[in-house]
Design an enzyme around this catalytic site. Structure first.
Site, mmCIF file in Angstrom:
data_model
loop_
_atom_site.group_PDB
_atom_site.id
_atom_site.type_symbol
_atom_site.label_atom_id
_atom_site.label_comp_id
_atom_site.label_asym_id
_atom_site.label_seq_id
_atom_site.Cartn_x
_atom_site.Cartn_y
_atom_site.Cartn_z
ATOM 1 C CB SER A 255 -75.843 -95.340 -70.863
ATOM 2 O OG SER A 255 -76.177 -96.527 -69.840
ATOM 3 C CG HIS B 72 -72.809 -97.797 -73.108
ATOM 4 N ND1 HIS B 72 -71.261 -98.117 -73.250
ATOM 5 C CD2 HIS B 72 -73.083 -98.038 -71.856
ATOM 6 C CE1 HIS B 72 -70.721 -98.784 -72.199
ATOM 7 N NE2 HIS B 72 -71.752 -98.505 -71.284
ATOM 8 C CG ASP C 254 -74.369 -99.743 -68.872
ATOM 9 O OD1 ASP C 254 -73.339 -100.052 -69.084
ATOM 10 O OD2 ASP C 254 -74.795 -98.819 -68.862
ATOM 11 C CG MET D 58 -75.328 -104.330 -65.038
ATOM 12 S SD MET D 58 -76.025 -102.739 -64.073
ATOM 13 C CE MET D 58 -75.304 -101.545 -64.961
ATOM 14 C CG HIS E 147 -69.896 -101.619 -69.810
ATOM 15 N ND1 HIS E 147 -70.251 -100.402 -69.084
ATOM 16 C CD2 HIS E 147 -68.939 -102.419 -69.337
ATOM 17 C CE1 HIS E 147 -69.232 -100.726 -68.062
ATOM 18 N NE2 HIS E 147 -68.713 -101.842 -68.138
ATOM 19 C CG MET F 14 -70.482 -103.614 -65.810
ATOM 20 S SD MET F 14 -71.470 -102.411 -65.487
ATOM 21 C CE MET F 14 -72.284 -102.239 -67.124
ATOM 22 C CG MET G 277 -65.867 -98.978 -65.090
ATOM 23 S SD MET G 277 -67.405 -98.536 -66.341
ATOM 24 C CE MET G 277 -68.702 -97.891 -65.260
ATOM 25 N N GLY H 278 -76.504 -92.488 -62.893
ATOM 26 C CA GLY H 278 -77.025 -91.280 -62.228
ATOM 27 C C GLY H 278 -75.863 -91.009 -60.903
ATOM 28 C CG ASP I 75 -69.947 -96.014 -68.751
ATOM 29 O OD1 ASP I 75 -70.653 -95.532 -68.254
ATOM 30 O OD2 ASP I 75 -70.044 -97.431 -68.971
ATOM 31 N N GLY J 22 -75.388 -91.604 -69.613
ATOM 32 C CA GLY J 22 -76.871 -91.845 -69.618
ATOM 33 C C GLY J 22 -77.734 -90.882 -69.024
HETATM 34 C C1 DX5 Z 1 -72.697 -98.136 -64.817
HETATM 35 C C2 DX5 Z 1 -72.742 -98.026 -66.283
HETATM 36 C C3 DX5 Z 1 -72.971 -96.774 -67.050
HETATM 37 C C4 DX5 Z 1 -74.052 -95.824 -66.767
HETATM 38 C C5 DX5 Z 1 -73.761 -94.441 -67.121
HETATM 39 O O1 DX5 Z 1 -72.436 -99.041 -64.432
HETATM 40 O O2 DX5 Z 1 -71.770 -98.758 -66.801
HETATM 41 O O3 DX5 Z 1 -73.150 -97.068 -68.458
HETATM 42 O O4 DX5 Z 1 -75.269 -96.091 -67.059
HETATM 43 O O5 DX5 Z 1 -74.899 -93.676 -66.526
HETATM 44 P P1 DX5 Z 1 -74.438 -91.958 -65.971
HETATM 45 O O6 DX5 Z 1 -74.153 -91.344 -67.218
HETATM 46 O O7 DX5 Z 1 -75.831 -91.642 -65.485
HETATM 47 O O8 DX5 Z 1 -73.451 -92.136 -65.056
HETATM 48 ZN ZN ZN Z 2 -71.643 -98.768 -69.062
#
Ligand code: DX5
Ligand code: ZN
Length: 213
Positions: free
Chosen positions: A6, A31, A33, A35, A64, A66, A135, A143, A173, A195
């Site tokens: 990510s 990946h 993200d 948002m 992805h 969101m 999820m 993180g 994820d 990520g």
């Molecule tokens: C959270 C994201 C993830 C996130 C994963 O909303 O969809 O893709 O970046 O990060 P880690 O692997 O650090 O949980």
């Molecule tokens: Zn994601």
């Protein structure tokens, strides 16, 4: 196991180098993200950033969403030619229609389930999907701590997939690392997003390979 780092955890000050490093490091997907500050309490990037990322990446994009207005964002990101676009079932009134729209754009449709959403919710959509993303954190931030109930959920989803559409992949994820990767593999997961685990490691290639179990 396929690995999709990510880029949320990448250093955006040197994004081109980061993308090159994960692609050369052997990742399977990149990946991204997205948002909108409404569906989740954070905002990230739009096509102004993702278009150049798509040019540098030598691996396919896994976008992805969101967001609240999925149709708007699908149209916005379709020109980036991602392999997958996934949207949250919790934010979509007409998921079946949106799946057809994404496929009509030449992109593989995927649906995302938040940690509380049961897999049975999408049983009658499975035959039209290429992937389901589970999820294992609450969406919005990198993180966070892995929510381990996703393992049981993946097992249940796998049974539904075997019944309805064995070609559909399962992606997980959030909070994925070299400690929980084996239980995800055993539950039938095909793709993991990572990520902070990948970008927090000095050697991206080594981190990616440690998840390709
Ligand atoms: C959270 C994201 C993830 C996130 C994963 O909303 O969809 O893709 O970046 O990060 P880690 O692997 O650090 O949980
Ligand atoms: Zn994601």
């Amino acid at each position: 196991m396929q690995v999709a780092p990510s880029i949320l955890s990448a250093d955006f000050g040197k994004l081109n180098e980061e993308i090159k490093a994960i692609c050369e490091g052997g990742c399977d997907l990149v990946h991204v993200d997205v948002m909108d500050g409404h569906f989740v309490p954070n905002m990230t990037i739009g096509p102004v950033v993702v278009n150049p990322v798509a040019k540098v990446a030598t691996k396919p994009l896994d976008i992805h969403l969101m967001v609240e207005d999925n149709t708007f964002f699908v149209d916005l990101f379709a020109p980036c030619k991602p392999k997958y676009i996934s949207f949250h079932i919790e934010s979509e009134k007409h998921p079946h229609r949106l799946i057809q729209k994404i496929r009509g754009l030449g992109i593989k449709p995927a649906i995302v389930l938040n940690p509380h959403t049961p897999p049975e919710t999408i049983e009658y959509l499975l035959e039209d999907l290429d992937m389901v993303l589970l999820m294992s954190v609450n969406p919005g931030f990198g993180g966070q701590k892995f929510i381990s109930s996703v393992v049981e959920k993946a097992t249940k989803l796998k049974a539904l997939i075997n019944k309805r559409n064995p070609n559909c992949l399962i992606e997980v994820d959030g909070g994925v690392n070299d400690k929980n990767i084996h239980e995800l593999k055993n539950a039938g997961v095909d793709v993991v997003v990572a990520g902070s685990y990948v970008f927090g490691n000095n050697d991206y290639s080594k981190a990616i390979k440690s998840l390709q179990v």
